[in-house]
Design an enzyme around this catalytic site. Structure first.
Site, PDB file in Angstrom:
ATOM      1  N   PRO A  42       0.931  -5.291  -3.736  1.00  0.00           N
ATOM      2  CA  PRO A  42      -0.044  -4.308  -3.232  1.00  0.00           C
ATOM      3  C   PRO A  42      -1.374  -4.436  -3.957  1.00  0.00           C
ATOM      4  O   PRO A  42      -1.419  -4.569  -5.179  1.00  0.00           O
ATOM      5  CB  PRO A  42       0.631  -2.964  -3.543  1.00  0.00           C
ATOM      6  CG  PRO A  42       2.097  -3.283  -3.581  1.00  0.00           C
ATOM      7  CD  PRO A  42       2.179  -4.661  -4.168  1.00  0.00           C
ATOM      8  N   GLU A  43      -2.456  -4.415  -3.193  1.00  0.00           N
ATOM      9  CA  GLU A  43      -3.791  -4.528  -3.758  1.00  0.00           C
ATOM     10  C   GLU A  43      -4.494  -3.178  -3.647  1.00  0.00           C
ATOM     11  O   GLU A  43      -3.864  -2.165  -3.340  1.00  0.00           O
ATOM     12  CB  GLU A  43      -4.560  -5.639  -3.036  1.00  0.00           C
ATOM     13  CG  GLU A  43      -3.880  -6.997  -3.147  1.00  0.00           C
ATOM     14  CD  GLU A  43      -4.630  -8.109  -2.427  1.00  0.00           C
ATOM     15  OE1 GLU A  43      -5.857  -7.979  -2.231  1.00  0.00           O
ATOM     16  OE2 GLU A  43      -3.985  -9.108  -2.051  1.00  0.00           O
TER      17      GLU A  43
END
Length: 264
Positions: free
Chosen positions: A2-3
């Site tokens: 996840p960014e």
């Protein structure tokens, strides 16, 4: 992993936990804890209320009553959930005075840390890209001598940007991922800043990119993946010129780009 947009979406989905008291904490996998004994950490958390919840790059930081911070990192497959029952990949259970928060992580690359002071690893991160002025971004970029894709992935340069959004921003700015920062003109640097802000803002509005098993704390998927123009589209036609999207390695990471639209 996840960014920034995915972590921001998760943070927004757990904001209802602000003000909740932690009645108990159970840690089922010591690997996800950083520098803490499971039983001792549970004792230190019991009775404390959750204060502000914020995202710093790819980290989730919760302030606690009485001082201190609970720091969460989702790693590659970490997931927070406010609904459902614990499963085989649930490695932490926070029982609250109203509800529960589960931390699931099938690969156990995520992390949970308890700090009495503001975490040093968070303080070392670079600026928030959505808050950084364009001129400051360009000035900071010119101080480096490396490939532009590698710099965007450097969390000391800007925090929260990963493979997906670096590729997408570089495409929008028309910059090759292997372009040298030393040769990047001011106008191109400013264009890249705007592209980065735009793609991150749009991705947050779409709830992030649900690639693999990403969902927010309420189990909702994001849908920005349908708007990807280059990421993981190797061999497919460019949305602008129809040339085949290519993939190269930059800083040991796959980088997707259009050979016609993106110049060095």
């Amino acid at each position: 992993m996840p960014e920034l947009p995915e972590v921001e979406t998760v943070v927004r989905s757990i904001l209802p936990l602000v003000g909740r008291r932690i009645l108990g904490a159970e840690f089922l996998a010591a690997r996800i804890l950083r520098g803490g004994d499971p039983e001792r950490m549970a004792v230190r958390l019991a009775g404390r209320r959750i204060g502000a919840i914020r995202r710093y790059g790819k980290f989730i930081l919760m302030s606690l009553s009485g001082g201190g911070y609970l720091l969460l990192h989702l790693g590659m497959t970490g997931r927070l959930s406010r609904t459902g029952a614990p499963g085989k990949h649930t490695h932490a259970i926070f029982t609250l005075d109203r509800g529960v928060l589960l931390f699931d992580d099938s690969r156990q690359f995520g992390a949970i840390e308890l700090h009495e002071d503001f975490p040093a690893r968070v303080a070392r991160l670079g600026p928030e890209p959505l808050e950084m002025a364009a001129e400051d971004f360009a000035r900071s970029l010119r101080r480096h001598r490396t490939r532009i894709k590698a710099l965007l992935l450097n969390q000391a340069f800007v925090r929260g940007v990963g493979n997906i959004y670096a590729d997408e921003a570089l495409f929008r700015a028309g910059i090759h991922p292997m372009a040298s920062t030393a040769r990047l003109r001011l106008d191109r640097a400013l264009r890249l800043h705007q592209a980065l802000v735009d793609v991150l803002t749009e991705a947050i509005a779409a709830g992030g990119s649900s690639i693999s098993d990403y969902v927010d704390a309420d189990g909702r998927q994001g849908f920005f993946q349908v708007s990807h123009r280059v990421y993981q589209r190797t061999g497919e036609p460019c949305v602008s010129c129809r040339a085949a999207i290519r993939r190269v390695l930059v800083a040991q990471r796959s980088s997707h780009f259009c050979p016609r639209c993106q110049k060095r």
